[in-house]
Design an enzyme around this catalytic site. Structure first.
Site, PDB file in Angstrom:
ATOM      1  N   LYS A 144      33.494  31.488  48.471  1.00 28.02           N
ATOM      2  CA  LYS A 144      32.155  30.922  48.325  1.00 28.02           C
ATOM      3  C   LYS A 144      32.021  30.544  46.855  1.00 28.02           C
ATOM      4  CE  LYS A 144      27.250  31.617  48.565  1.00 28.02           C
ATOM      5  NZ  LYS A 144      26.245  32.514  47.985  1.00 28.02           N
ATOM      6  N   ALA A 193      20.333  30.946  49.983  1.00 25.11           N
ATOM      7  CA  ALA A 193      19.407  31.292  48.906  1.00 25.11           C
ATOM      8  C   ALA A 193      17.954  31.001  49.277  1.00 25.11           C
ATOM      9  CB  ALA A 193      19.761  30.584  47.596  1.00 25.11           C
TER      10      ALA A 193
END
Length: 233
Positions: free
Chosen positions: A73, A160
């Site tokens: 990631k 997020a």
């Protein structure tokens, strides 16, 4: 954490490389990998804390050398206040890592142009933010994420800012393939119950999306119209 992972039904767990002991010396302050079953979950190393492309690439290579999956990631956010990803450094690091055979999942601003460029160079997914990391504000960038989803040729993971199960459901209902959740579960009063709530939200929202949600309208529309009945009389 182990109980919350199980309750969530997740299949991938991302771990910050800066907080994992890759030396084999058993650092008690960086032993999170000891509590994640690699036979049950895909461990996704992330480059959180990297300030530029060179640092991110070095961290990814270090993880691979330590025996972790060659998945990464990709996170590069030099701004300490808002933790917003650097698009230029992210793109450069992605090109290098893709060329080296990594499966790259880049964390990005909700930028449809950047998302297209990343998928064109071979990233496995794009991960646009809903709102800043840890803000719990939900999908502030909904309009841009909708564009990314419409033009995507790879899975889209909203990353997020997901602060409630309803935020996750909104993302899945609009066509996202998955969401990444951390703070909302980790900081909950009961993380295991919160993880279970997120699981229910994403499963029902994905089902609704696949079933075909009706279009929204500005005016009322009778759910049981009389037109056909009156004409038949």
């Amino acid at each position: 954490m182990r109980e919350a992972l199980e309750a969530s039904g997740c299949e991938i767990v991302t771990v910050a490389l800066r907080r994992a002991d890759l030396s084999g010396r058993g650092d008690p302050f960086a032993n999170i990998l000891e509590f994640i079953d690699p036979a049950r979950y895909l461990i996704l190393p992330n480059t959180s804390g990297a300030m530029n492309a060179a640092e991110a690439v070095r961290l990814a290579r270090l993880a691979a050398a330590a025996g972790l999956p060659r998945w990464v990631k990709l996170e590069i956010h030099p701004d300490p206040h808002y933790l917003l990803p650097d698009p230029v450094e992210t793109f450069e690091a992605a090109k290098t890592l893709v060329a080296e055979g990594f499966t790259v999942l880049p964390y990005i601003n909700a930028d449809p142009v950047l998302a297209r460029r990343l998928q064109d160079i071979g990233t496995a997914t794009v991960m646009p933010l809903g709102s800043p990391i840890g803000s719990n504000r939900g999908l502030d960038t909904r309009a841009q994420i909708e564009i990314i989803i419409r033009q995507a040729t790879v899975p889209v993971i909203v990353d997020a800012g997901i602060g409630a199960p309803s935020h996750a459901a909104e993302a899945l209902e609009m066509g996202a393939d998955a969401v990444l959740v951390n703070t909302a579960i980790a900081a909950a009063g009961d993380p295991v119950r919160m993880a279970r709530a997120f699981r229910g939200a994403v499963e029902s929202a994905r089902e609704a999306h696949e079933a075909g949600l009706p279009l929204q309208g500005a005016e009322a529309s009778a759910t049981s119209p009389l037109d056909a009945f009156l004409k038949s009389r």
